[in-house]
Write an enzyme that holds these catalytic residues in place. Structure first.
Site: not given
Length: 158
Positions: A38-40
């Site tokens: 995932t991203d942040y």
């Protein structure tokens, strides 16, 4: 963690491919979304879906007796020639995801269709086209190796 995985219908995916009209010829590959996918914000990064699709494709071929190691040792590469993805909805960290794939052969082109979904949502649909290439000469092969043709016959019922 094991009890949690076995209670989820998405993770009870097909472990041995058996083509049938009941499943539409789909091979199912289960994935849990971990933080590194995932991203942040905890949303699956778009490139992660590509990795999952390749893993599902390799596993699907392996279940019918065709490993990528065999192809490489036979001097065959299967590079991606074309890819089309449509993102419908994002998967998120902690989701259980099902990567569904099926092969639609077209002469020597191998078209893999995909649906990636959570228990409630369709996330991605895609088609990835592979072509056989002579590993050393880097030239397209005019026909598929017989071992690959055998695996394709098992996948498509041809």
């Amino acid at each position: 963690m094991t009890a949690e995985l076995t209670s989820n219908p998405l993770t009870n995916a097909i472990t041995k491919f058996e083509p049938s009209s009941e499943n539409g010829g789909w091979f199912n590959y289960a994935v849990r979304v971990y933080p590194h996918h995932t991203d942040y914000a905890g949303v699956v990064w778009h490139g992660t879906y590509l990795t999952w699709m390749e893993e599902a494709r390799v596993e699907c071929l392996r279940t019918v007796g065709m490993s990528f190691e065999e192809l490489v040792s036979a001097g065959v590469d299967l590079p991606v020639a074309e890819m089309n993805l449509r993102y419908h909805r994002s998967a998120r960290m902690g989701d259980d995801v099902l990567v569904m794939t099926r092969l639609v052969p077209d002469k020597v082109r191998l078209n893999w269709e995909y649906q990636i979904r959570t228990e409630t949502d369709l996330c991605v649909t895609a088609v990835v086209t592979l072509v056989p290439v002579d590993f050393e000469k880097r030239k397209l092969l005019r026909s598929l190796p017989s071992s690959l043709e055998g695996a394709i016959a098992k996948l498509t019922g041809i």
